[in-house]
Design a protein around this motif. Structure first.
Motif, PDB file in Angstrom:
ATOM      1  N   ALA A 178      -3.061   2.235  -4.875  1.00 33.20           N
ATOM      2  CA  ALA A 178      -2.996   1.967  -6.309  1.00 33.20           C
ATOM      3  C   ALA A 178      -3.129   0.472  -6.558  1.00 33.20           C
ATOM      4  CB  ALA A 178      -1.673   2.485  -6.873  1.00 33.20           C
ATOM      5  N   ALA A 179      -3.820   0.109  -7.640  1.00 32.54           N
ATOM      6  CA  ALA A 179      -4.039  -1.268  -8.090  1.00 32.54           C
ATOM      7  C   ALA A 179      -5.100  -2.000  -7.264  1.00 32.54           C
ATOM      8  CB  ALA A 179      -2.742  -2.074  -8.112  1.00 32.54           C
TER       9      ALA A 179
ATOM     10  N   ARG B  51       3.118   3.000   5.647  1.00 33.41           N
ATOM     11  CA  ARG B  51       1.672   3.203   5.660  1.00 33.41           C
ATOM     12  C   ARG B  51       0.925   1.881   5.719  1.00 33.41           C
ATOM     13  NH1 ARG B  51       1.201   5.862  -0.195  1.00 33.41           N
ATOM     14  NH2 ARG B  51      -0.463   6.897   0.884  1.00 33.41           N
ATOM     15  N   SER B  52      -0.367   2.012   5.901  1.00 37.39           N
ATOM     16  CA  SER B  52      -1.263   0.857   5.924  1.00 37.39           C
ATOM     17  C   SER B  52      -2.612   1.316   5.392  1.00 37.39           C
ATOM     18  CB  SER B  52      -1.406   0.316   7.353  1.00 37.39           C
ATOM     19  OG  SER B  52      -1.932   1.318   8.212  1.00 37.39           O
ATOM     20  N   VAL B  53      -3.532   0.395   5.288  1.00 37.36           N
ATOM     21  CA  VAL B  53      -4.903   0.714   4.903  1.00 37.36           C
ATOM     22  C   VAL B  53      -5.782   0.517   6.132  1.00 37.36           C
ATOM     23  CG1 VAL B  53      -6.886  -0.090   3.563  1.00 37.36           C
ATOM     24  CG2 VAL B  53      -4.679   0.180   2.466  1.00 37.36           C
TER      25      VAL B  53
ATOM     26  N   PHE C 119       0.813  -1.217   0.000  1.00 37.07           N
ATOM     27  CA  PHE C 119       0.000   0.000   0.000  1.00 37.07           C
ATOM     28  C   PHE C 119       0.848   1.269   0.000  1.00 37.07           C
ATOM     29  CE2 PHE C 119      -2.536  -3.141   2.526  1.00 37.07           C
ATOM     30  CZ  PHE C 119      -3.414  -3.482   1.506  1.00 37.07           C
ATOM     31  N   GLU C 120       2.076   1.195  -0.462  1.00 35.60           N
ATOM     32  CA  GLU C 120       2.971   2.351  -0.439  1.00 35.60           C
ATOM     33  C   GLU C 120       2.740   3.307  -1.610  1.00 35.60           C
ATOM     34  OE1 GLU C 120       5.211   3.069   2.073  1.00 35.60           O
ATOM     35  OE2 GLU C 120       4.418   1.308   3.090  1.00 35.60           O
ATOM     36  N   GLU C 121       2.085   2.851  -2.672  1.00 34.97           N
ATOM     37  CA  GLU C 121       1.896   3.683  -3.862  1.00 34.97           C
ATOM     38  C   GLU C 121       0.575   4.439  -3.816  1.00 34.97           C
ATOM     39  OE1 GLU C 121       2.274   1.147  -7.273  1.00 34.97           O
ATOM     40  OE2 GLU C 121       3.964   0.103  -6.363  1.00 34.97           O
ATOM     41  N   ASP C 122       0.573   5.694  -4.231  1.00 33.11           N
ATOM     42  CA  ASP C 122      -0.604   6.539  -4.412  1.00 33.11           C
ATOM     43  C   ASP C 122      -1.171   7.052  -3.082  1.00 33.11           C
ATOM     44  OD1 ASP C 122      -2.741   7.948  -5.417  1.00 33.11           O
ATOM     45  OD2 ASP C 122      -3.606   6.274  -6.488  1.00 33.11           O
TER      46      ASP C 122
ATOM     47  N   ASP D 104      -3.440   5.138   5.864  1.00 28.84           N
ATOM     48  CA  ASP D 104      -3.001   5.633   7.164  1.00 28.84           C
ATOM     49  C   ASP D 104      -1.486   5.769   7.124  1.00 28.84           C
ATOM     50  OD1 ASP D 104      -2.259   6.020   9.846  1.00 28.84           O
ATOM     51  OD2 ASP D 104      -3.993   4.891  10.556  1.00 28.84           O
ATOM     52  N   ASN D 105      -1.000   7.010   7.172  1.00 27.80           N
ATOM     53  CA  ASN D 105       0.441   7.272   7.151  1.00 27.80           C
ATOM     54  C   ASN D 105       1.055   7.296   8.546  1.00 27.80           C
ATOM     55  OD1 ASN D 105       0.823   7.644   4.273  1.00 27.80           O
ATOM     56  ND2 ASN D 105      -0.409   9.490   4.511  1.00 27.80           N
ATOM     57  N   THR D 106       0.252   7.024   9.576  1.00 28.99           N
ATOM     58  CA  THR D 106       0.759   7.061  10.951  1.00 28.99           C
ATOM     59  C   THR D 106       0.914   5.671  11.555  1.00 28.99           C
ATOM     60  OG1 THR D 106      -1.451   7.259  11.919  1.00 28.99           O
ATOM     61  CG2 THR D 106      -0.320   9.313  11.333  1.00 28.99           C
ATOM     62  N   VAL D 107       0.302   4.659  10.939  1.00 27.02           N
ATOM     63  CA  VAL D 107       0.365   3.291  11.454  1.00 27.02           C
ATOM     64  C   VAL D 107       0.823   2.375  10.333  1.00 27.02           C
ATOM     65  CG1 VAL D 107      -0.982   1.372  12.397  1.00 27.02           C
ATOM     66  CG2 VAL D 107      -1.521   3.711  13.083  1.00 27.02           C
TER      67      VAL D 107
END
Length: 160
Positions: free
Chosen positions: A50-51, A76-78, A42-45, A67-70
């Motif tokens: 993305a995808a 990042r994560s979703v 989940f690092e892109e977009d 989520d850029n904090t966890v």
């Protein structure tokens, strides 16, 4: 509504992996092929992963965000969140189609998750989402979850 009835307050996913897998006999370690999932970390977009595809069914009150904090690894994560109670076919879903899998090949669907107040939630794949594995319910720190799946013997055509 109680957790047992299916409310998902939030669930964070990271490092999803869908890898070719082959047993190498006896006590030896398993050999995993390449990760077949695009943007599995989940690092892109910044707008959404993305995808990946996100959708709601039958008026579900659910959301997906980056989520850029966890993060379990990477940066990042979703985060998935739902206010919907349990009801047939009412859900939010995050998915990706991985095409061209050889028939009868075995795969390992593996991801890291952590959750708070998790109710009914699962991951999986295949035709008609027949291969499913439940997430743990309740509150928990990062856990690696996995599901083994074999591609069907014959190509499956999607109904239109």
């Amino acid at each position: 509504m109680s957790r047992a009835v299916g409310r998902l307050t939030w669930l964070v996913l990271a490092l999803a992996a869908f890898c070719a897998c082959t047993a190498v006999g006896g006590q030896q370690a398993e050999v995993l092929g390449p990760n077949l999932v695009a943007n599995s970390s989940f690092e892109e977009d910044d707008q959404g992963p993305a995808a990946w595809n996100w959708g709601l069914n039958r008026g579900a009150k659910a959301s997906m965000s980056i989520d850029n904090t966890v993060a379990h690894s990477g940066s990042r994560s979703v985060r998935l969140h739902s206010e919907s109670g349990y009801a047939p076919h009412v859900f939010g879903g995050l998915w990706q189609v991985v095409a061209g899998l050889p028939p009868r090949s075995e795969y390992l669907i593996r991801l890291w998750a952590r959750g708070k107040n998790v109710g009914i939630c699962w991951f999986g794949g295949g035709p008609d989402w027949a291969a499913r594995q439940s997430f743990p319910t309740g509150d928990y720190g990062w856990r690696q979850l996995e599901l083994r799946w074999a591609a069907p013997a014959h190509a499956v055509r999607r109904r239109r």
